[in-house]
Design an enzyme around this catalytic site. Structure first.
Site, short mmCIF file in Angstrom:
data_model
loop_
_atom_site.label_atom_id
_atom_site.label_comp_id
_atom_site.label_asym_id
_atom_site.label_seq_id
_atom_site.Cartn_x
_atom_site.Cartn_y
_atom_site.Cartn_z
N TYR A 147 0.83 -1.21 0.00
CA TYR A 147 0.00 0.00 0.00
C TYR A 147 0.87 1.26 0.00
O TYR A 147 0.71 2.14 -0.85
CB TYR A 147 -0.91 -0.03 1.23
CG TYR A 147 -1.90 1.12 1.30
CD1 TYR A 147 -2.88 1.27 0.32
CD2 TYR A 147 -1.86 2.04 2.34
CE1 TYR A 147 -3.80 2.32 0.38
CE2 TYR A 147 -2.78 3.08 2.42
CZ TYR A 147 -3.74 3.22 1.44
OH TYR A 147 -4.65 4.25 1.50
N ASN A 176 -6.65 9.08 8.51
CA ASN A 176 -7.80 8.23 8.88
C ASN A 176 -9.14 8.97 8.84
O ASN A 176 -9.32 9.95 9.57
CB ASN A 176 -7.64 7.70 10.31
CG ASN A 176 -6.67 6.55 10.36
OD1 ASN A 176 -6.41 5.92 9.33
ND2 ASN A 176 -6.13 6.29 11.54
N ASN A 192 -14.06 -1.43 13.50
CA ASN A 192 -13.77 -2.58 14.35
C ASN A 192 -14.37 -2.41 15.74
O ASN A 192 -15.10 -3.28 16.23
CB ASN A 192 -12.24 -2.66 14.50
CG ASN A 192 -11.75 -4.05 14.26
OD1 ASN A 192 -12.45 -4.86 13.67
ND2 ASN A 192 -10.55 -4.32 14.73
N PHE A 193 -14.09 -1.26 16.35
CA PHE A 193 -14.61 -1.00 17.70
C PHE A 193 -16.13 -0.91 17.69
O PHE A 193 -16.80 -1.42 18.58
CB PHE A 193 -14.02 0.30 18.27
CG PHE A 193 -12.59 0.20 18.73
CD1 PHE A 193 -11.99 -1.03 18.97
CD2 PHE A 193 -11.83 1.35 18.94
CE1 PHE A 193 -10.66 -1.13 19.40
CE2 PHE A 193 -10.51 1.27 19.37
CZ PHE A 193 -9.93 0.03 19.59
N ASP A 208 -0.28 -1.84 23.82
CA ASP A 208 -0.85 -1.32 25.08
C ASP A 208 -1.89 -0.22 24.83
O ASP A 208 -2.42 0.36 25.77
CB ASP A 208 0.27 -0.82 26.01
CG ASP A 208 1.02 0.37 25.41
OD1 ASP A 208 0.63 0.83 24.30
OD2 ASP A 208 1.99 0.84 26.03
N GLN A 211 -0.59 3.84 21.26
CA GLN A 211 -0.32 4.40 19.93
C GLN A 211 -1.47 5.34 19.58
O GLN A 211 -2.61 5.10 19.98
CB GLN A 211 -0.12 3.30 18.87
CG GLN A 211 -1.31 2.44 18.51
CD GLN A 211 -1.51 1.25 19.44
OE1 GLN A 211 -1.26 1.33 20.63
NE2 GLN A 211 -2.02 0.16 18.91
N ASP A 273 3.27 -1.32 12.53
CA ASP A 273 2.12 -0.49 12.90
C ASP A 273 2.64 0.87 13.38
O ASP A 273 3.42 0.93 14.32
CB ASP A 273 1.35 -1.19 14.04
CG ASP A 273 -0.02 -0.59 14.24
OD1 ASP A 273 -0.74 -0.43 13.25
OD2 ASP A 273 -0.37 -0.27 15.39
N PRO A 274 2.24 1.98 12.73
CA PRO A 274 2.78 3.27 13.15
C PRO A 274 2.38 3.61 14.60
O PRO A 274 1.25 3.34 15.00
CB PRO A 274 2.15 4.27 12.18
CG PRO A 274 1.41 3.49 11.18
CD PRO A 274 1.28 2.09 11.64
N1 LIG Z 1 -10.56 5.90 4.16
C1 LIG Z 1 -9.44 6.44 4.62
O1 LIG Z 1 -9.33 6.74 5.81
C2 LIG Z 1 -8.30 6.71 3.67
C3 LIG Z 1 -7.10 7.18 4.21
C4 LIG Z 1 -6.04 7.45 3.35
C5 LIG Z 1 -6.19 7.32 1.98
N2 LIG Z 1 -7.36 6.85 1.48
C6 LIG Z 1 -7.45 6.70 0.01
O2 LIG Z 1 -8.73 7.08 -0.46
C7 LIG Z 1 -9.14 6.24 -1.54
C8 LIG Z 1 -10.48 5.62 -1.24
O3 LIG Z 1 -10.38 4.87 -0.05
P1 LIG Z 1 -11.69 4.22 0.63
O4 LIG Z 1 -11.49 4.24 2.08
O5 LIG Z 1 -12.90 4.82 0.03
O6 LIG Z 1 -11.52 2.70 0.15
P2 LIG Z 1 -12.59 1.74 -0.55
O7 LIG Z 1 -11.96 0.39 -0.60
O8 LIG Z 1 -13.91 1.87 0.11
O9 LIG Z 1 -12.69 2.36 -2.00
C9 LIG Z 1 -11.78 2.04 -3.04
C10 LIG Z 1 -12.61 1.76 -4.28
O10 LIG Z 1 -11.73 1.52 -5.38
C11 LIG Z 1 -12.27 0.42 -6.14
N3 LIG Z 1 -11.16 -0.18 -6.88
C12 LIG Z 1 -10.05 -0.79 -6.39
N4 LIG Z 1 -9.26 -1.22 -7.40
C13 LIG Z 1 -9.88 -0.88 -8.56
C14 LIG Z 1 -9.58 -1.04 -9.94
N5 LIG Z 1 -8.47 -1.67 -10.34
N6 LIG Z 1 -10.45 -0.56 -10.86
C15 LIG Z 1 -11.59 0.09 -10.46
N7 LIG Z 1 -11.93 0.27 -9.18
C16 LIG Z 1 -11.09 -0.20 -8.24
C17 LIG Z 1 -12.86 -0.50 -5.09
O11 LIG Z 1 -13.77 -1.42 -5.61
C18 LIG Z 1 -13.49 0.52 -4.14
O12 LIG Z 1 -14.81 0.83 -4.52
C19 LIG Z 1 -8.01 5.22 -1.74
O13 LIG Z 1 -7.17 5.69 -2.78
C20 LIG Z 1 -7.27 5.26 -0.43
O14 LIG Z 1 -5.92 4.92 -0.58
C21 LIG Z 1 -8.42 6.54 2.29
#
Ligand SMILES: NC(=O)c1ccc[n+]([C@@H]2O[C@H](COP(=O)([O-])OP(=O)(O)OC[C@H]3O[C@@H](n4cnc5c(N)ncnc54)[C@H](O)[C@@H]3O)[C@@H](O)[C@H]2O)c1
Length: 313
Positions: A147, A176, A192-193, A208, A211, A273-274
């Site tokens: 990732y 997050n 989860n919680f 603990d 974090q 884990d950060p």
């Molecule tokens: N939710 C968070 O807290 C968070 C934090 C940091 C970054 N992000 C970034 O935000 C974006 C969305 O995250 P999210 O939490 O909504 O995750 P999510 O898994 O709910 O959404 C990701 C979507 O991308 C689609 N997808 C994955 N691979 C694909 C592909 N090859 N072709 C087409 N669709 C594809 C999945 O089906 C899903 O609907 C991501 O790029 C993630 O890295 C989210």
């Protein structure tokens, strides 16, 4: 005047679907492109009869052309530890191949481009809180690297298209985020919680519980995206909530909001884990006039109905 058209990769995911809602609210026609690897049709069910909304079920690791667009929002990527661990290679592919294809779609139509990056680019940070200028402390071969390195590459190729092709790009580093439409079993702290509390199961705290994490409610986060999308900033901008909680405090807040009598139990900390994660949002504050408004307890209350329905299925 002709309405602008936005393409949202990952539009059936948690953040992507909220972004689709917001863009429709801003007057866009919205095309969501999603292969449903980790997203769900339920997230966009409410848009099914909206003539301004369209879904293409498609894997963006293949080249695509869905016609003229004014803005490409690239959100496709498994995002939770459970998902990117289960789909490690797909995560690396969508950050690399998928990102090239999303950039090429923007380039072809002279569209603006906005990509979702992540606080994971900072890895297990040696600097705290994390400013955008910090380069990170990432293990390139650890279990999280599928990732972290995928997203770091995504940023690199986005900056390259900006520099070499003058593409009008934006990069958001998301911290997050939580709220309705999160998957219940995605291994992230809040679902989860919430699931454990609402089912009367023990709440699992890793290590603990000292974090820290910071949690941004989804509507605050999306407002930050819209402001960045309208700005002229090409370098990454942190969007997240800077109020830091220990994981233990977070578990206690969840117990308070749900009224659950569940106990808190401890399990070993997973590798890499950060220990601390908190955005420095000075740049977002000064550049975009943005800061989060919803505190953790309020956001948990706003999310309670959704998690209750999801937990009791
Ligand atoms: N939710 C968070 O807290 C968070 C934090 C940091 C970054 N992000 C970034 O935000 C974006 C969305 O995250 P999210 O939490 O909504 O995750 P999510 O898994 O709910 O959404 C990701 C979507 O991308 C689609 N997808 C994955 N691979 C694909 C592909 N090859 N072709 C087409 N669709 C594809 C999945 O089906 C899903 O609907 C991501 O790029 C993630 O890295 C989210």
């Amino acid at each position: 005047m002709k309405k602008p058209r936005a393409l949202v990769t990952g539009g059936a995911g948690f953040l992507g679907s909220h972004l689709c809602d917001a863009l429709l609210g801003e007057g866009y026609f919205v095309l969501a492109v999603d292969n449903l690897l980790t997203g769900r049709l339920a997230n966009i069910e409410h848009l099914r009869n909206d003539s301004r909304f369209e879904l293409q079920q498609f894997d963006i690791n293949q080249p695509f052309d869905f016609g003229n667009v004014d803005y490409v929002f690239h959100f496709a990527c498994p995002a939770s530890p459970v998902d990117y661990t289960a789909h490690g290679i797909a995560t690396l592919k969508v950050g690399s191949l998928g990102t090239f294809h999303a950039l090429d779609a923007a380039l072809k139509y002279g569209a603006k481009y906005f990509v979702s990056s992540t606080s994971e680019c900072y890895g297990d940070p040696m600097e705290h809180p994390q400013k955008e200028t910090y380069w990170g402390n990432v293990n390139p071969i650890g279990p999280r690297s599928v990732y972290d390195e995928s997203k770091r590459f995504t940023e690199a190729v986005t900056m390259a298209y900006h520099r070499y092709h003058q593409l009008d790009t934006r990069i958001v580093r998301i911290f997050n985020t939580y709220g309705p439409r999160m998957q219940l079993n995605d291994g992230r702290v809040i679902p989860n919680f919430m699931k454990q509390a609402l089912r009367g199961e023990d709440l699992t705290v890793y290590g603990d519980g000292s974090q820290t994490r910071s949690f941004c409610y989804v509507t605050d986060e999306i407002e930050g995206f819209l402001r960045l999308a309208k700005s002229a900033e090409h370098f990454p901008v942190n969007i997240g909530n800077p109020t830091e909680f220990t994981i233990l405090e977070c578990a206690q807040r969840v117990l308070a909001v749900t009224g659950s009598k569940s106990k808190i139990v401890r399990e070993p900390l997973p590798p890499d884990d950060p220990k601390q994660r908190r955005p420095d949002i000075t740049k977002a504050r000064t550049l975009l006039g943005w800061e989060p408004k919803i505190d953790l307890e309020t956001g948990l209350r706003f999310s309670l109905d959704y998690f209750r329905r999801a937990a009791l299925v």
